[in-house]
Design a protein around this motif. Structure first.
Motif, short mmCIF file in Angstrom:
data_model
loop_
_atom_site.label_atom_id
_atom_site.label_comp_id
_atom_site.label_asym_id
_atom_site.label_seq_id
_atom_site.Cartn_x
_atom_site.Cartn_y
_atom_site.Cartn_z
N VAL A 233 30.41 8.76 -7.34
CA VAL A 233 29.15 8.51 -8.04
C VAL A 233 29.40 8.55 -9.54
O VAL A 233 29.94 9.54 -10.06
CB VAL A 233 28.07 9.54 -7.64
N ILE A 234 29.03 7.48 -10.23
CA ILE A 234 29.17 7.47 -11.69
C ILE A 234 27.81 7.49 -12.39
O ILE A 234 27.73 7.81 -13.57
CB ILE A 234 30.01 6.27 -12.18
N ALA A 235 26.74 7.16 -11.65
CA ALA A 235 25.40 7.19 -12.25
C ALA A 235 24.34 7.09 -11.16
O ALA A 235 24.56 6.53 -10.10
CB ALA A 235 25.23 6.04 -13.23
N ASN A 236 23.18 7.67 -11.46
CA ASN A 236 21.98 7.52 -10.66
C ASN A 236 20.88 7.03 -11.58
O ASN A 236 20.77 7.48 -12.71
CB ASN A 236 21.53 8.84 -10.03
N LYS A 237 20.08 6.11 -11.08
CA LYS A 237 18.92 5.65 -11.84
C LYS A 237 17.73 5.65 -10.89
O LYS A 237 17.83 5.17 -9.76
CB LYS A 237 19.16 4.24 -12.39
N TYR A 238 16.62 6.20 -11.36
CA TYR A 238 15.43 6.32 -10.54
C TYR A 238 14.35 5.36 -11.01
O TYR A 238 14.19 5.13 -12.20
CB TYR A 238 14.90 7.75 -10.57
N HIS A 239 13.61 4.81 -10.04
CA HIS A 239 12.48 3.94 -10.33
C HIS A 239 11.32 4.39 -9.43
O HIS A 239 11.51 4.61 -8.24
CB HIS A 239 12.84 2.48 -10.03
N ARG A 240 10.15 4.55 -10.03
CA ARG A 240 8.99 5.01 -9.28
C ARG A 240 7.92 3.92 -9.26
O ARG A 240 7.68 3.27 -10.27
CB ARG A 240 8.43 6.28 -9.92
N THR A 241 7.30 3.74 -8.09
CA THR A 241 6.21 2.79 -7.91
C THR A 241 5.05 3.51 -7.25
O THR A 241 5.25 4.35 -6.37
CB THR A 241 6.65 1.62 -7.00
N SER A 242 3.83 3.18 -7.69
CA SER A 242 2.64 3.81 -7.12
C SER A 242 1.78 2.77 -6.42
O SER A 242 1.72 1.61 -6.83
CB SER A 242 1.82 4.48 -8.22
N TYR A 243 1.13 3.22 -5.36
CA TYR A 243 0.23 2.38 -4.58
C TYR A 243 -1.07 3.12 -4.35
O TYR A 243 -1.08 4.33 -4.13
CB TYR A 243 0.84 2.03 -3.22
N MET A 244 -2.18 2.37 -4.39
CA MET A 244 -3.50 2.90 -4.09
C MET A 244 -3.98 2.29 -2.77
O MET A 244 -3.52 1.22 -2.40
CB MET A 244 -4.49 2.56 -5.21
N PRO A 245 -4.90 2.98 -2.07
CA PRO A 245 -5.41 2.41 -0.82
C PRO A 245 -5.88 0.97 -1.03
O PRO A 245 -6.55 0.66 -2.01
CB PRO A 245 -6.58 3.33 -0.47
N GLY A 246 -5.46 0.10 -0.13
CA GLY A 246 -5.81 -1.31 -0.21
C GLY A 246 -4.76 -2.17 -0.91
O GLY A 246 -4.83 -3.39 -0.85
N ASP A 247 -3.79 -1.54 -1.58
CA ASP A 247 -2.73 -2.31 -2.24
C ASP A 247 -1.83 -2.99 -1.21
O ASP A 247 -1.71 -2.55 -0.08
CB ASP A 247 -1.87 -1.41 -3.13
N ASP A 248 -1.18 -4.06 -1.65
CA ASP A 248 -0.24 -4.80 -0.82
C ASP A 248 1.06 -3.99 -0.69
O ASP A 248 1.70 -3.66 -1.68
CB ASP A 248 0.05 -6.14 -1.48
N LEU A 249 1.44 -3.67 0.54
CA LEU A 249 2.63 -2.87 0.79
C LEU A 249 3.82 -3.71 1.27
O LEU A 249 4.83 -3.15 1.69
CB LEU A 249 2.32 -1.78 1.84
N THR A 250 3.72 -5.03 1.19
CA THR A 250 4.80 -5.87 1.71
C THR A 250 6.15 -5.67 1.02
O THR A 250 7.17 -5.94 1.65
CB THR A 250 4.42 -7.37 1.68
N PRO A 251 6.22 -5.20 -0.24
CA PRO A 251 7.55 -4.96 -0.81
C PRO A 251 8.29 -3.79 -0.15
O PRO A 251 9.50 -3.64 -0.32
CB PRO A 251 7.27 -4.63 -2.28
N LEU A 252 7.57 -2.97 0.60
CA LEU A 252 8.17 -1.78 1.21
C LEU A 252 8.74 -2.08 2.59
O LEU A 252 8.28 -3.00 3.28
CB LEU A 252 7.11 -0.68 1.34
#
Length: 69
Positions: A35-54
């Motif tokens: 392991v030379i690096a870790n990078k984090y990305h956060r995404t938020s969803y609310m009820p009714g949002d499109d979840l197809t990317p998951l």
């Protein structure tokens, strides 16, 4: 020198009052298996949002939570 990247959804947080779901993706970069690096990305969803990317498994789980708030 072999460089690789792996991505995993490693953390899911739910606000049971609003139904907001926060998902953290961990991108790990490796060089020759180390392991030379870790990078984090956060995404938020609310009820009714499109979840197809998951992934389907995660989307089904979130929909179940939202249906039972």
């Amino acid at each position: 020198m072999a460089l690789t990247k792996t991505s995993t959804l490693d953390k899911i947080e739910i606000d049971m009052t609003s139904g907001a779901v926060s998902i953290r993706e961990n991108n790990t970069f490796l060089e020759n298996g180390e392991v030379i690096a870790n990078k984090y990305h956060r995404t938020s969803y609310m009820p009714g949002d499109d979840l197809t990317p998951l992934p389907n498994k995660v989307a089904r789980w979130i929909n179940h939570i939202w249906a039972n708030l």
